[in-house]
Design an enzyme around this catalytic site. Sequence first.
Site, PDB file in Angstrom:
ATOM      1  CG  HIS A  61      -1.982  -1.048   1.136  1.00 13.07           C
ATOM      2  ND1 HIS A  61      -2.977  -1.163   2.072  1.00 13.07           N
ATOM      3  CD2 HIS A  61      -2.217  -2.027   0.230  1.00 13.07           C
ATOM      4  CE1 HIS A  61      -3.774  -2.160   1.746  1.00 13.07           C
ATOM      5  NE2 HIS A  61      -3.326  -2.714   0.639  1.00 13.07           N
ATOM      6  CD  GLU A  72      -2.064   3.780   3.281  1.00 13.04           C
ATOM      7  OE1 GLU A  72      -3.242   3.784   3.670  1.00 13.04           O
ATOM      8  OE2 GLU A  72      -1.673   3.080   2.321  1.00 13.04           O
ATOM      9  CB  CYS A 120      -6.019  -1.380   5.207  1.00  8.75           C
ATOM     10  SG  CYS A 120      -4.255  -1.786   5.195  1.00  8.75           S
ATOM     11  CB  CYS A 134      -1.663   0.994   6.221  1.00  5.35           C
ATOM     12  SG  CYS A 134      -1.058   0.262   4.672  1.00  5.35           S
TER      13      CYS A 134
END
Length: 139
Positions: free
Chosen positions: A70, A72, A98, A101
């Site tokens: 992801h 992040e 999420c 993260c």
Amino acid sequence: MIDTKQELLDRRYLDMAKIWAENSYCKRRKVGALLVKDKMIISDGYNGTPSGFENNCEDENDKTKAYVLHAEANAITKVAKSNNSSDGSTLYVTSSPCLECAKLIIQAGINRVVFTEKYRLEDGLRLLERAGIEVIHSD
């Protein structure tokens, strides 16, 4: 309504994160992230496969591959390889984090998260709020 200086900065950094998301090779969803500390961008990231892997995020059935990182996570791991510290920084991201993260955000010492779109699952946002991290949903 007059915007505060911080709200203007937040919008500008989110606009930059949206542009950064365009670097993603993912077809289903492109996400961008910027880590900012003391009005300086200290890291950036977008969703995609790990370094050295093929630049295809989806499999033959158009499902996201399990090892796609992801935005992040990419921004946080990138700052970890630099001389900068994410402690006390703000994460600007085009989608709400999420759960996985959110754990990284907490451990990285990020104290503020500003995002545009809500991810379908909100457990990451709940964890961030539980950890005392300021969470801002901006349009």
